[in-house]
Write a protein that holds these residues in place. Structure first.
Motif, PDB file in Angstrom:
ATOM      1  N   SER A  61       0.826  -1.220   0.000  1.00  0.00           N
ATOM      2  CA  SER A  61       0.000   0.000   0.000  1.00  0.00           C
ATOM      3  C   SER A  61       0.850   1.255   0.000  1.00  0.00           C
ATOM      4  O   SER A  61       0.566   2.203  -0.741  1.00  0.00           O
ATOM      5  N   GLU A  62       1.882   1.274   0.829  1.00  0.00           N
ATOM      6  CA  GLU A  62       2.749   2.460   0.883  1.00  0.00           C
ATOM      7  C   GLU A  62       3.435   2.700  -0.455  1.00  0.00           C
ATOM      8  O   GLU A  62       3.568   3.837  -0.912  1.00  0.00           O
ATOM      9  N   LYS A  88      -3.194   5.341  -6.748  1.00  0.00           N
ATOM     10  CA  LYS A  88      -3.777   5.846  -5.499  1.00  0.00           C
ATOM     11  C   LYS A  88      -4.986   5.004  -5.090  1.00  0.00           C
ATOM     12  O   LYS A  88      -5.231   4.793  -3.906  1.00  0.00           O
ATOM     13  N   ARG A  89      -5.721   4.517  -6.083  1.00  0.00           N
ATOM     14  CA  ARG A  89      -6.824   3.599  -5.771  1.00  0.00           C
ATOM     15  C   ARG A  89      -6.282   2.262  -5.249  1.00  0.00           C
ATOM     16  O   ARG A  89      -6.884   1.658  -4.359  1.00  0.00           O
ATOM     17  N   PHE A  90      -5.167   1.800  -5.795  1.00  0.00           N
ATOM     18  CA  PHE A  90      -4.540   0.576  -5.263  1.00  0.00           C
ATOM     19  C   PHE A  90      -4.250   0.778  -3.765  1.00  0.00           C
ATOM     20  O   PHE A  90      -4.470  -0.112  -2.950  1.00  0.00           O
ATOM     21  N   PHE A  91      -3.740   1.956  -3.426  1.00  0.00           N
ATOM     22  CA  PHE A  91      -3.453   2.283  -2.022  1.00  0.00           C
ATOM     23  C   PHE A  91      -4.732   2.287  -1.198  1.00  0.00           C
ATOM     24  O   PHE A  91      -4.831   1.614  -0.166  1.00  0.00           O
ATOM     25  N   ARG A  99      -3.601  -8.673   4.966  1.00  0.00           N
ATOM     26  CA  ARG A  99      -3.549  -9.769   4.003  1.00  0.00           C
ATOM     27  C   ARG A  99      -4.316  -9.369   2.742  1.00  0.00           C
ATOM     28  O   ARG A  99      -5.494  -9.015   2.831  1.00  0.00           O
ATOM     29  N   ILE A 100      -3.643  -9.458   1.599  1.00  0.00           N
ATOM     30  CA  ILE A 100      -4.287  -9.073   0.338  1.00  0.00           C
ATOM     31  C   ILE A 100      -4.714 -10.344  -0.390  1.00  0.00           C
ATOM     32  O   ILE A 100      -3.883 -11.112  -0.867  1.00  0.00           O
ATOM     33  N   THR A 101      -6.019 -10.544  -0.459  1.00  0.00           N
ATOM     34  CA  THR A 101      -6.596 -11.719  -1.131  1.00  0.00           C
ATOM     35  C   THR A 101      -6.968 -11.351  -2.579  1.00  0.00           C
ATOM     36  O   THR A 101      -6.929 -10.180  -2.960  1.00  0.00           O
ATOM     37  N   ALA A 102      -7.402 -12.371  -3.332  1.00  0.00           N
ATOM     38  CA  ALA A 102      -7.862 -12.116  -4.708  1.00  0.00           C
ATOM     39  C   ALA A 102      -9.052 -11.156  -4.697  1.00  0.00           C
ATOM     40  O   ALA A 102      -9.163 -10.294  -5.574  1.00  0.00           O
ATOM     41  N   GLU A 103      -9.921 -11.284  -3.685  1.00  0.00           N
ATOM     42  CA  GLU A 103     -11.082 -10.394  -3.599  1.00  0.00           C
ATOM     43  C   GLU A 103     -10.640  -8.942  -3.423  1.00  0.00           C
ATOM     44  O   GLU A 103     -11.239  -8.031  -3.980  1.00  0.00           O
ATOM     45  N   ILE A 104      -9.597  -8.744  -2.637  1.00  0.00           N
ATOM     46  CA  ILE A 104      -9.122  -7.368  -2.420  1.00  0.00           C
ATOM     47  C   ILE A 104      -8.453  -6.831  -3.689  1.00  0.00           C
ATOM     48  O   ILE A 104      -8.631  -5.666  -4.048  1.00  0.00           O
ATOM     49  N   VAL A 105      -7.713  -7.689  -4.376  1.00  0.00           N
ATOM     50  CA  VAL A 105      -7.125  -7.260  -5.659  1.00  0.00           C
ATOM     51  C   VAL A 105      -8.239  -6.897  -6.641  1.00  0.00           C
ATOM     52  O   VAL A 105      -8.150  -5.905  -7.365  1.00  0.00           O
ATOM     53  N   LEU A 106      -9.306  -7.686  -6.636  1.00  0.00           N
ATOM     54  CA  LEU A 106     -10.442  -7.365  -7.504  1.00  0.00           C
ATOM     55  C   LEU A 106     -11.009  -5.986  -7.161  1.00  0.00           C
ATOM     56  O   LEU A 106     -11.205  -5.154  -8.038  1.00  0.00           O
ATOM     57  N   LYS A 107     -11.242  -5.730  -5.873  1.00  0.00           N
ATOM     58  CA  LYS A 107     -11.788  -4.428  -5.452  1.00  0.00           C
ATOM     59  C   LYS A 107     -10.870  -3.293  -5.868  1.00  0.00           C
ATOM     60  O   LYS A 107     -11.296  -2.217  -6.280  1.00  0.00           O
ATOM     61  N   MET A 108      -9.575  -3.536  -5.710  1.00  0.00           N
ATOM     62  CA  MET A 108      -8.568  -2.532  -6.037  1.00  0.00           C
ATOM     63  C   MET A 108      -8.594  -2.219  -7.540  1.00  0.00           C
ATOM     64  O   MET A 108      -8.545  -1.057  -7.942  1.00  0.00           O
ATOM     65  N   ALA A 112      -9.810   1.218  -9.334  1.00  0.00           N
ATOM     66  CA  ALA A 112      -8.868   1.894 -10.241  1.00  0.00           C
ATOM     67  C   ALA A 112      -9.547   2.190 -11.572  1.00  0.00           C
ATOM     68  O   ALA A 112      -9.433   3.290 -12.119  1.00  0.00           O
ATOM     69  N   LEU A 113     -10.286   1.202 -12.082  1.00  0.00           N
ATOM     70  CA  LEU A 113     -11.005   1.395 -13.351  1.00  0.00           C
ATOM     71  C   LEU A 113     -12.011   2.538 -13.222  1.00  0.00           C
ATOM     72  O   LEU A 113     -12.072   3.425 -14.079  1.00  0.00           O
ATOM     73  N   ASP A 114     -12.783   2.528 -12.135  1.00  0.00           N
ATOM     74  CA  ASP A 114     -13.764   3.602 -11.922  1.00  0.00           C
ATOM     75  C   ASP A 114     -13.074   4.960 -11.868  1.00  0.00           C
ATOM     76  O   ASP A 114     -13.540   5.934 -12.453  1.00  0.00           O
ATOM     77  N   GLY A 115     -11.960   5.015 -11.154  1.00  0.00           N
ATOM     78  CA  GLY A 115     -11.243   6.284 -10.985  1.00  0.00           C
ATOM     79  C   GLY A 115     -10.717   6.820 -12.308  1.00  0.00           C
ATOM     80  O   GLY A 115     -10.856   8.012 -12.612  1.00  0.00           O
ATOM     81  N   VAL A 116     -10.136   5.944 -13.108  1.00  0.00           N
ATOM     82  CA  VAL A 116      -9.576   6.377 -14.398  1.00  0.00           C
ATOM     83  C   VAL A 116     -10.703   6.817 -15.330  1.00  0.00           C
ATOM     84  O   VAL A 116     -10.586   7.815 -16.050  1.00  0.00           O
ATOM     85  N   LYS A 117     -11.825   6.104 -15.274  1.00  0.00           N
ATOM     86  CA  LYS A 117     -12.976   6.503 -16.105  1.00  0.00           C
ATOM     87  C   LYS A 117     -13.511   7.866 -15.664  1.00  0.00           C
ATOM     88  O   LYS A 117     -13.853   8.699 -16.492  1.00  0.00           O
TER      89      LYS A 117
END
Ligand code: ADP
Ligand code: MG
Length: 214
Positions: A61-62, A88-91, A99-108, A112-117
């Motif tokens: 995250s950092e 910044k959305r990844f952060f 713990r970063i799971t697949a679900e958290i990577v999906l949310k991230m 990120a997609l929403d933010g860039v759009k």
């Protein structure tokens, strides 16, 4: 449950930085075909500057925050705010998780997609980085819902991202600098779609190497 430790994850961001740096000339060539040729230089400059400020002691995250801030504040061209927002959305989506799971990577990735759009106003079919990111996110979502392994979910996401990147070749640019070329923008890949795919490729290599399972 598969996950990687946020505290061990700065390598994911450091690997992305190295991949972007190695592809500086390639990205410049692609942007040169229908843009102004500066995408490799812009990306290399921003990612290198951030790389100097990120080390092993940082968390995922950092590291993502540092990269996002440097791109957002200090780099010119379209990519500064766009990739700045992405990291910044990844952060934002990971900072509260050890713990970063697949679900958290999906949310991230969704965030990120929403933010860039939101900031760029582009959508699928406009011949931008969105054409890589959007299908990659959809495939990650489908894989996560069907309980694929973390590695398989990343692989499926990357496959869809690569198809999306390749789909930009036949598109006419509708947004950004190359849109001015109209029909003449057809026939070459979009530089941002390519750089976005390099980022996805790097993550798909780096994350499985640090996965834990308990
Ligand atoms: P510039 O266009 O200012 O020269 P770069 O060459 O660094 O900046 O980046 C160009 C890339 O940015 C394009 O290939 C495209 O993928 C992406 N891009 C440009 N505008 C947008 C936008 N509004 N939304 C999403 N991506 C965009
Ligand atoms: Mg350019």
């Amino acid at each position: 449950m598969e996950y990687f430790l946020n505290s061990e994850g700065s390598v994911v961001v450091r690997d992305i930085i190295n991949e972007i740096r190695s592809n500086r000339d390639y990205l410049g060539e692609i942007d040169g075909a229908i843009g102004d040729g500066d995408h490799g230089i812009n990306m290399n400059k921003g990612f290198s500057m951030a790389g100097e400020r990120i080390n092993q002691s940082h968390s995922f995250s950092e590291a993502a925050k540092t990269l996002g801030n440097v791109l957002m504040m200090e780099i010119g061209g379209s990519m500064g705010p766009l990739y700045g927002t992405l990291f910044k959305r990844f952060f934002r989506e990971t900072k509260d998780h050890d713990r970063i799971t697949a679900e958290i990577v999906l949310k991230m990735l969704e965030s990120a997609l929403d933010g860039v759009k939101e900031i760029g106003g582009a959508d699928v079919g406009d011949k931008t980085m969105i054409d890589t990111l959007a299908p990659a996110v959809s495939a990650m979502r489908a894989a996560t819902i069907s309980h694929c392994s973390f590695r398989d979910a990343l692989m499926k996401s990357l496959e869809a991202g690569r198809e999306g990147r390749d789909s930009t070749k036949d598109m006419v640019a509708r947004i950004g600098r190359s849109a001015r070329l109209g029909e003449r923008s057809r026939g070459v890949l979009d530089a941002g779609a390519v750089s976005c795919c390099i980022i996805m490729e790097s993550m798909t290599e780096s994350i499985p190497a640090i996965l834990r399972n308990d």
